[in-house]
Write a protein that holds these residues in place. Structure first.
Motif, PDB file in Angstrom:
ATOM      1  N   THR A 135       0.744  -1.046  -0.312  1.00 51.88           N
ATOM      2  CA  THR A 135       0.329   0.506  -0.282  1.00 51.88           C
ATOM      3  C   THR A 135       1.259   0.975  -0.340  1.00 51.88           C
ATOM      4  N   PHE A 136       2.404   1.080   0.306  1.00 47.63           N
ATOM      5  CA  PHE A 136       3.094   2.787   0.597  1.00 47.63           C
ATOM      6  C   PHE A 136       4.443   1.590   0.537  1.00 47.63           C
ATOM      7  N   THR A 137       5.299   2.491  -0.038  1.00 47.34           N
ATOM      8  CA  THR A 137       7.143   2.180  -0.378  1.00 47.34           C
ATOM      9  C   THR A 137       8.053   3.669  -0.241  1.00 47.34           C
ATOM     10  N   LEU A 138       8.511   3.049   0.167  1.00 43.36           N
ATOM     11  CA  LEU A 138      10.070   4.444   0.730  1.00 43.36           C
ATOM     12  C   LEU A 138      10.563   4.141  -0.677  1.00 43.36           C
ATOM     13  N   VAL A 139      11.075   5.299  -0.883  1.00 41.69           N
ATOM     14  CA  VAL A 139      10.884   6.200  -2.537  1.00 41.69           C
ATOM     15  C   VAL A 139      12.439   7.010  -1.744  1.00 41.69           C
ATOM     16  N   ALA A 140      12.746   7.948  -0.778  1.00 42.54           N
ATOM     17  CA  ALA A 140      13.650   8.181  -0.345  1.00 42.54           C
ATOM     18  C   ALA A 140      13.887   8.264   1.384  1.00 42.54           C
ATOM     19  N   PRO A 141      14.688   8.662   1.901  1.00 43.83           N
ATOM     20  CA  PRO A 141      15.045   8.575   3.095  1.00 43.83           C
ATOM     21  C   PRO A 141      13.780   9.672   3.450  1.00 43.83           C
ATOM     22  N   ALA A 142      12.945   8.690   5.118  1.00 49.56           N
ATOM     23  CA  ALA A 142      12.121   9.758   5.681  1.00 49.56           C
ATOM     24  C   ALA A 142      10.618   9.848   4.699  1.00 49.56           C
ATOM     25  N   LEU A 143      10.472   9.500   3.172  1.00 46.44           N
ATOM     26  CA  LEU A 143       9.890  10.227   2.276  1.00 46.44           C
ATOM     27  C   LEU A 143       8.976   8.802   1.788  1.00 46.44           C
ATOM     28  N   PHE A 144       7.898   8.315   2.150  1.00 39.99           N
ATOM     29  CA  PHE A 144       6.982   6.776   1.711  1.00 39.99           C
ATOM     30  C   PHE A 144       5.705   7.685   0.214  1.00 39.99           C
ATOM     31  N   LEU A 145       5.363   6.809  -0.350  1.00 38.30           N
ATOM     32  CA  LEU A 145       4.254   6.713  -1.340  1.00 38.30           C
ATOM     33  C   LEU A 145       3.478   5.682  -1.504  1.00 38.30           C
ATOM     34  N   GLY A 146       2.710   5.953  -0.913  1.00 36.91           N
ATOM     35  CA  GLY A 146       1.315   5.439  -1.419  1.00 36.91           C
ATOM     36  C   GLY A 146       0.085   5.353  -1.804  1.00 36.91           C
ATOM     37  N   ASN A 147      -1.191   4.288  -2.102  1.00 35.79           N
ATOM     38  CA  ASN A 147      -2.426   4.850  -2.468  1.00 35.79           C
ATOM     39  C   ASN A 147      -3.380   4.878  -1.480  1.00 35.79           C
ATOM     40  N   ALA A 148      -4.731   5.043  -1.637  1.00 32.66           N
ATOM     41  CA  ALA A 148      -5.682   5.799  -0.431  1.00 32.66           C
ATOM     42  C   ALA A 148      -5.648   4.115   0.848  1.00 32.66           C
ATOM     43  N   ARG A 149      -5.690   3.066   0.534  1.00 29.90           N
ATOM     44  CA  ARG A 149      -5.004   2.028   1.428  1.00 29.90           C
ATOM     45  C   ARG A 149      -4.587   1.803   1.915  1.00 29.90           C
ATOM     46  N   ALA A 150      -3.342   2.900   1.948  1.00 30.09           N
ATOM     47  CA  ALA A 150      -2.084   3.098   2.811  1.00 30.09           C
ATOM     48  C   ALA A 150      -2.763   3.486   4.088  1.00 30.09           C
ATOM     49  N   ALA A 151      -3.596   4.261   4.418  1.00 26.61           N
ATOM     50  CA  ALA A 151      -4.171   5.250   5.719  1.00 26.61           C
ATOM     51  C   ALA A 151      -4.428   3.950   6.034  1.00 26.61           C
ATOM     52  N   GLY A 152      -5.309   3.381   5.981  1.00 29.28           N
ATOM     53  CA  GLY A 152      -5.503   2.391   6.629  1.00 29.28           C
ATOM     54  C   GLY A 152      -4.544   1.145   7.435  1.00 29.28           C
ATOM     55  N   ALA A 153      -2.962   1.428   6.948  1.00 35.00           N
ATOM     56  CA  ALA A 153      -2.503   0.243   7.113  1.00 35.00           C
ATOM     57  C   ALA A 153      -1.555   0.771   8.969  1.00 35.00           C
ATOM     58  N   THR A 154      -2.997   0.779   9.832  1.00 33.95           N
ATOM     59  CA  THR A 154      -2.077   1.188  11.038  1.00 33.95           C
ATOM     60  C   THR A 154      -0.440   0.707  12.046  1.00 33.95           C
ATOM     61  N   GLU A 155      -0.541  -0.680  12.027  1.00 35.14           N
ATOM     62  CA  GLU A 155      -0.038  -1.147  12.451  1.00 35.14           C
ATOM     63  C   GLU A 155       1.800  -0.974  11.760  1.00 35.14           C
ATOM     64  N   LEU A 156       1.414  -0.709   9.978  1.00 36.33           N
ATOM     65  CA  LEU A 156       2.737  -0.515   9.235  1.00 36.33           C
ATOM     66  C   LEU A 156       3.019   1.205   9.672  1.00 36.33           C
ATOM     67  N   LEU A 157       1.516   1.431   9.504  1.00 40.37           N
ATOM     68  CA  LEU A 157       2.944   3.405   9.296  1.00 40.37           C
ATOM     69  C   LEU A 157       3.377   3.816  10.539  1.00 40.37           C
ATOM     70  N   GLN A 158       2.998   2.537  11.835  1.00 41.41           N
ATOM     71  CA  GLN A 158       3.323   3.534  13.692  1.00 41.41           C
ATOM     72  C   GLN A 158       4.753   2.395  12.619  1.00 41.41           C
ATOM     73  N   ARG A 159       4.803   0.979  12.523  1.00 43.98           N
ATOM     74  CA  ARG A 159       6.242   0.594  12.691  1.00 43.98           C
ATOM     75  C   ARG A 159       7.605   1.289  11.381  1.00 43.98           C
ATOM     76  N   SER A 160       6.690   1.797  10.283  1.00 50.52           N
ATOM     77  CA  SER A 160       7.420   2.736   9.583  1.00 50.52           C
ATOM     78  C   SER A 160       8.286   4.026   9.915  1.00 50.52           C
ATOM     79  N   GLY A 161       7.774   4.663  11.528  1.00 49.50           N
ATOM     80  CA  GLY A 161       8.992   5.759  12.121  1.00 49.50           C
ATOM     81  C   GLY A 161       7.125   7.103  11.293  1.00 49.50           C
ATOM     82  N   ILE A 162       6.666   6.710  10.541  1.00 49.90           N
ATOM     83  CA  ILE A 162       5.657   7.608   9.922  1.00 49.90           C
ATOM     84  C   ILE A 162       4.709   8.711  10.888  1.00 49.90           C
ATOM     85  N   THR A 163       5.004   9.895  10.866  1.00 50.10           N
ATOM     86  CA  THR A 163       4.302  10.513  11.644  1.00 50.10           C
ATOM     87  C   THR A 163       3.431  11.516  10.924  1.00 50.10           C
ATOM     88  N   LEU A 164       3.898  12.138   9.802  1.00 49.12           N
ATOM     89  CA  LEU A 164       2.592  12.801   8.982  1.00 49.12           C
ATOM     90  C   LEU A 164       2.268  12.163   7.499  1.00 49.12           C
TER      91      LEU A 164
END
Lengths: 175, 175
Positions: free
Chosen positions: B11-40
């Motif tokens: 649903t999302f992928t790392l394209v550069a350090p600390a920068l991920f690109l994703g589709n609309a399903r990404a926002a629902g991947a709560t655990e993965l967001l947190q594991r990836s250190g995403i804050t915004l």
């Protein structure tokens, strides 16, 4: 029926140039948002609705009105987005459910970070600009946890000359 | 049933350090967001849902996937919020419905504005980092209106030495 019954309470108010404070009903005042030149709404809540005005972005800071919520971690990105929106010629509306502690804390942090004000001066400016509809909330905010929050933020991100806007404002005149 | 049937598309992928690109399903991947250190999360859409992960802020840039929408006006505040989130030790996820033109355009603008990359290099980095799931969209983006958009953005906000992060990155090494 007295005339005062016909006057709806304001949903948001200008507290400093290009900076508005409001309650949860503010986001729904589409025409007023646009007439006020607002381009960014900062929604400091988990549950309140965002704006639906065309061209108005929303930054949602997902915190409940609870001292255990970590609002501090969001202040720097939030203030940076606000300043960029203002520098681009727009204005910001910061709101939470009642336009009291959460939104007032974000406004205070912004005034400290990008308008060069001390915590005490930011509270004065905010309470003075907020007017009767919101000053009570602001005064309450200044007495409680928001003071600790903004003091911690100020220590982490002290305003330095190079942080000031390209055309530095004189707070005593501009505000 | 082949093994490949069991692997869900990312649903999302790392394209550069600390920068991920994703589709609309990404926002629902709560655990993965947190594991990836995403804050915004930057939600470049009017209709897609925001994240519900605790502590993850959402910046909604309300544009449809339509060339007549003014995405340019939002790029500077958006990139400023992203950079502040990264400098604060977090990471950003930028998404739209399909993780294609709108979100790729925002990532490209950010790489130009805060990582010191040219438009062409930003497209290369993005397409390379996006991987099979998203590179098609990115390539499509680079051929169409996003190129004009990011070129206009680059002219408005050229990267200058003082805009670079406090600890300048060497793009050839860091990316």
């Amino acid at each position: 029926m007295g005339t005062s019954m016909l006057v709806a309470p304001p949903t948001f108010t200008l507290v400093a140039p290009a900076l508005f404070l409001g309650n949860a009903r503010a986001a729904g005042a589409t025409e007023l948002l646009q007439r006020s030149g607002i381009t960014l709404c900062v929604n400091v809540s988990r549950l309140q609705p965002g704006p639906s005005a065309p061209g108005v972005a929303e930054l949602r800071v997902p915190v409940f009105d609870d001292p255990h919520e970590d609002l501090l971690v969001h202040l720097e990105p939030t203030c940076a987005a606000m300043e960029a929106a203002v520098r681009a010629g727009g204005a910001c509306l910061v709101y939470c459910k009642n336009g009291r502690s959460r939104s007032a804390a974000v406004c205070t942090a912004y005034l400290m970070r990008y308008r060069g004000l001390s915590l005490e001066r930011a509270f004065q400016v905010g309470a003075s600009g907020a007017g009767p509809a919101f000053e009570g909330g602001w005064a309450s905010c200044s007495r409680h946890r928001c003071t600790r929050l903004c003091r911690a933020f100020g220590k982490r991100h002290p305003t330095t000359p190079e942080d000031l806007p390209e055309k530095p404002r004189d707070p005593s005149q501009a505000l």
